[in-house]
Structures are given as C-alpha cells and as structure tokens.
Design a protein around this motif. Sequence first.
Motif, PDB file in Angstrom:
ATOM      1  N   UNK A  49      53.689  29.054  35.079  1.00 37.40           N
ATOM      2  CA  UNK A  49      53.836  30.500  35.274  1.00 37.40           C
ATOM      3  C   UNK A  49      53.326  30.872  36.661  1.00 37.40           C
ATOM      4  N   UNK A  50      54.025  31.704  37.398  1.00 38.62           N
ATOM      5  CA  UNK A  50      53.595  32.122  38.719  1.00 38.62           C
ATOM      6  C   UNK A  50      53.349  33.619  38.739  1.00 38.62           C
ATOM      7  N   UNK A  51      52.456  34.031  39.639  1.00 38.90           N
ATOM      8  CA  UNK A  51      52.087  35.437  39.746  1.00 38.90           C
ATOM      9  C   UNK A  51      52.335  35.974  41.145  1.00 38.90           C
ATOM     10  N   UNK A  52      53.005  35.227  42.029  1.00 37.70           N
ATOM     11  CA  UNK A  52      53.013  35.616  43.422  1.00 37.70           C
ATOM     12  C   UNK A  52      51.652  35.314  44.005  1.00 37.70           C
ATOM     13  N   UNK A  53      51.168  36.154  44.863  1.00 42.40           N
ATOM     14  CA  UNK A  53      49.866  35.931  45.463  1.00 42.40           C
ATOM     15  C   UNK A  53      48.768  36.317  44.485  1.00 42.40           C
ATOM     16  N   UNK A  54      47.778  35.445  44.338  1.00 43.65           N
ATOM     17  CA  UNK A  54      46.661  35.716  43.437  1.00 43.65           C
ATOM     18  C   UNK A  54      45.764  36.800  44.023  1.00 43.65           C
ATOM     19  N   UNK A  55      45.404  37.765  43.192  1.00 47.00           N
ATOM     20  CA  UNK A  55      44.563  38.882  43.616  1.00 47.00           C
ATOM     21  C   UNK A  55      43.114  38.411  43.803  1.00 47.00           C
ATOM     22  N   UNK A  56      42.450  38.869  44.858  1.00 42.18           N
ATOM     23  CA  UNK A  56      41.027  38.587  45.072  1.00 42.18           C
ATOM     24  C   UNK A  56      40.227  39.839  44.764  1.00 42.18           C
ATOM     25  N   UNK A  57      39.267  39.700  43.845  1.00 43.04           N
ATOM     26  CA  UNK A  57      38.454  40.826  43.389  1.00 43.04           C
ATOM     27  C   UNK A  57      37.045  40.728  43.965  1.00 43.04           C
ATOM     28  N   UNK A  58      36.436  41.886  44.207  1.00 43.20           N
ATOM     29  CA  UNK A  58      35.048  41.933  44.668  1.00 43.20           C
ATOM     30  C   UNK A  58      34.101  41.943  43.465  1.00 43.20           C
ATOM     31  N   UNK A  59      32.856  41.455  43.659  1.00 42.14           N
ATOM     32  CA  UNK A  59      31.903  41.415  42.540  1.00 42.14           C
ATOM     33  C   UNK A  59      31.191  42.749  42.349  1.00 42.14           C
ATOM     34  N   UNK A  60      31.978  43.809  42.223  1.00 43.85           N
ATOM     35  CA  UNK A  60      31.441  45.156  42.008  1.00 43.85           C
ATOM     36  C   UNK A  60      31.979  45.679  40.674  1.00 43.85           C
ATOM     37  N   UNK A  61      31.524  46.858  40.227  1.00 41.39           N
ATOM     38  CA  UNK A  61      31.995  47.351  38.924  1.00 41.39           C
ATOM     39  C   UNK A  61      33.510  47.401  38.791  1.00 41.39           C
ATOM     40  N   UNK A  62      34.215  47.771  39.875  1.00 43.67           N
ATOM     41  CA  UNK A  62      35.680  47.831  39.795  1.00 43.67           C
ATOM     42  C   UNK A  62      36.273  46.438  39.639  1.00 43.67           C
ATOM     43  N   UNK A  63      35.735  45.450  40.374  1.00 45.55           N
ATOM     44  CA  UNK A  63      36.241  44.084  40.270  1.00 45.55           C
ATOM     45  C   UNK A  63      35.951  43.478  38.910  1.00 45.55           C
ATOM     46  N   UNK A  64      34.769  43.755  38.378  1.00 40.32           N
ATOM     47  CA  UNK A  64      34.401  43.246  37.054  1.00 40.32           C
ATOM     48  C   UNK A  64      35.292  43.858  35.977  1.00 40.32           C
ATOM     49  N   UNK A  65      35.535  45.163  36.079  1.00 34.72           N
ATOM     50  CA  UNK A  65      36.405  45.835  35.101  1.00 34.72           C
ATOM     51  C   UNK A  65      37.830  45.304  35.191  1.00 34.72           C
ATOM     52  N   UNK A  66      38.316  45.064  36.404  1.00 35.96           N
ATOM     53  CA  UNK A  66      39.666  44.538  36.582  1.00 35.96           C
ATOM     54  C   UNK A  66      39.785  43.136  35.980  1.00 35.96           C
ATOM     55  N   UNK A  67      38.764  42.286  36.217  1.00 35.97           N
ATOM     56  CA  UNK A  67      38.775  40.933  35.659  1.00 35.97           C
ATOM     57  C   UNK A  67      38.819  40.980  34.138  1.00 35.97           C
ATOM     58  N   UNK A  68      37.985  41.833  33.534  1.00 34.33           N
ATOM     59  CA  UNK A  68      37.965  41.939  32.070  1.00 34.33           C
ATOM     60  C   UNK A  68      39.295  42.454  31.540  1.00 34.33           C
ATOM     61  N   UNK A  69      39.918  43.390  32.253  1.00 33.94           N
ATOM     62  CA  UNK A  69      41.210  43.928  31.830  1.00 33.94           C
ATOM     63  C   UNK A  69      42.292  42.857  31.865  1.00 33.94           C
ATOM     64  N   UNK A  70      42.294  42.028  32.917  1.00 34.23           N
ATOM     65  CA  UNK A  70      43.270  40.943  33.001  1.00 34.23           C
ATOM     66  C   UNK A  70      43.068  39.937  31.870  1.00 34.23           C
ATOM     67  N   UNK A  71      41.819  39.618  31.560  1.00 27.85           N
ATOM     68  CA  UNK A  71      41.547  38.702  30.445  1.00 27.85           C
ATOM     69  C   UNK A  71      42.084  39.280  29.136  1.00 27.85           C
ATOM     70  N   UNK A  72      41.893  40.579  28.938  1.00 22.17           N
ATOM     71  CA  UNK A  72      42.370  41.230  27.712  1.00 22.17           C
ATOM     72  C   UNK A  72      43.890  41.200  27.616  1.00 22.17           C
ATOM     73  N   UNK A  73      44.572  41.111  28.765  1.00 21.32           N
ATOM     74  CA  UNK A  73      46.039  41.020  28.793  1.00 21.32           C
ATOM     75  C   UNK A  73      46.535  39.591  28.609  1.00 21.32           C
ATOM     76  N   UNK A  74      45.610  38.629  28.480  1.00 26.25           N
ATOM     77  CA  UNK A  74      46.008  37.238  28.330  1.00 26.25           C
ATOM     78  C   UNK A  74      46.219  36.517  29.644  1.00 26.25           C
TER      79      UNK A  74
END
Length: 319
Positions: free
Chosen positions: A1-26
């Motif tokens: 499976x490909x996603x295009x360019x992989x997103x880079x997240x910062x270790x801040x509340x927004x990045x942590x929330x985004x990471x958790x949201x992606x995990x919840x989406x599988x």
Amino acid sequence: MTHGKTETLLPDPAGIARAASLLAEGQLVGLPTETVYGLAGDATSDMACARIFEAKGRPRFNPLIVHLPGVEAVERIARMNAAALALASAFWPGPLTLVLPLREGHGLSPLVTAGLDTVAIRLPAHPVMRAVLATFGGPVAAPSANPSGRISPSTAGHVLAGLDGRIAAVLDGGACEVGLESTILAPAETGTRLLREGGLPREAIEALTGPLILDTTPGKVQAPGQLSSHYAPRTPVVLGSALDDPGTIRLGFGPGPADLTLSEGGDLVEAAANLFSALHKADDLATARKAHAIHVAPIPDHGLGRAINDRLARAAAPR
C-alpha cells in the motif's frame, strides 16, 4: 500500500493527536521510543497489522511487540505471574519486553502473535510514545520502523529512508536515547528465559531474577529479533577483522584509526545509542566509496556489549 509522501509530525499536542487519529483509522505511524522507532498500528485491527507486515516485508511467522501504557492494560490481555510482576515493577516503563500467556478474549489480531499462545508486551518510557498511547487508548503493535532485516531506525530520518511513501506518517521525537531494541524475557516461576539481548543489560536483570536461562536462538521463533539474519546493511558486515583494508569502511570502538566510531572513548552506553545510526552512515559511506565491506572493531562482551554483539552478529549473518 502506498500513501504518496509520508507525513512528518512534530512532537507537540497537534502531532500527537494526529498520530492517534491515524492509528484509529487503521493507518501506520512511525513513533519514537527510547529504544528505536516503532512502526505503529492498531494491535486489534487485522488490516492495520497486515499493513505492518506489508510495509516492512516482514515474515508472517515473526510476532509483533504490543505497546501499552500501564500494567493494568497488560493484565487485560495477558496473564502475569509473580516473576512477571516483579520484573514489571523493577523495569517498566523501559527497554524490557515480556512474553506472557494470552488471556481469553484478549482482542488482539492473530497476526500480532503469529499463531502463538503468548504475546510480547512492552511499556515504553519515551514521553511522546506514551502520550500517543494515552490519546489512542488501545494496544499498539510496533516492530522497528524499517524494512524487514535491515538496520533499525534511531531517528525519524532513518524511518523515512526506508519507508517513505509506504506509511502514513512519522512523528519526529528526535534521536532514540537507548538506541537498541528491548531485551525480551519469558518469565516463569521455574526460571526466566532470555529470548533477546537488548537495551536492558543482563546484569541488571539477574540482580533481581538470578541467572537467566539463555534461549536467544530457538528452533522456532518465539519473539521478535530471533531471526539469524537481521539488522543488516546493504554492504556486508565483517566482525573482528583488521581495520586496515583500504577497500572497506572501518567502524571502530575506542581509540584508534577508523572511518566512523561507535564510541571513541570505549563507552558501551554511547556505543549502543550510536549503533544503528553508525551502521546507516557506514552503509551510505560504503556505497559512496564503492567499498566491499564494513569492518567492525571488537566490542567487549559484557553489559550492553552483549546486545551490541548480538545485533552485529545478526547483521553479519549470511543472507
């Protein structure tokens, strides 16, 4: 499976929330731990776990480590005997994985356990990983975030070098402090088996448990990191050889001539933290110079040196 360019997240509340949201989406996210970066997916989702194997090119018989925030969460999916509880009290959160019997109704994808009746579990200490676990609220399967058999990643850049376009995101939490995968134990009332050397030295464990039963290369894979060929650069690795071959990249330890060094001062903690990063750099340098091998200086075989030598032996194994 490909996603295009992989997103880079910062270790801040927004990045942590985004990471958790992606995990919840599988989806899959590279996450920092104190050992190495993990390729994280929802451990209860067959699809997410299948994506982990697909992204890494990992053999399906090789089980995954489940990451959890606390002992209460562990006891919901696995049974902990007195030996396991003592080890958890002494060393969790930290670079220790325990292989424990599964409970009925554990809810994990069967892909996590590779058909075994046990599960490998760790409580990571890295604050960013712990924040993602708390936000996500479920068990996370997270083997090292690299193509299977290749050098483990100790920076977000290493993750992108191997998996860019194959995973949704990587959360950049900086360089990993320990730099070696976790030590894996199988605790029992009759004795504790050591299944993989790692970031928690054997001496520290044996001060609590007494002598460990060594079972690091069994006939059947019981835990991650037991494949004979693993952690390998593209360039062949040669151990204990003279470091004066001009056609090689010389990876040193302690004082002396070398192209790169694990620790100029001969410090095993520094060498462990630098190991995978140094192998990545040595591999790139070998490619640039058209070198035929990476020669590695001898490492003392005590403390973290045992885990370093274990990784180097698997990196040098025939492929």
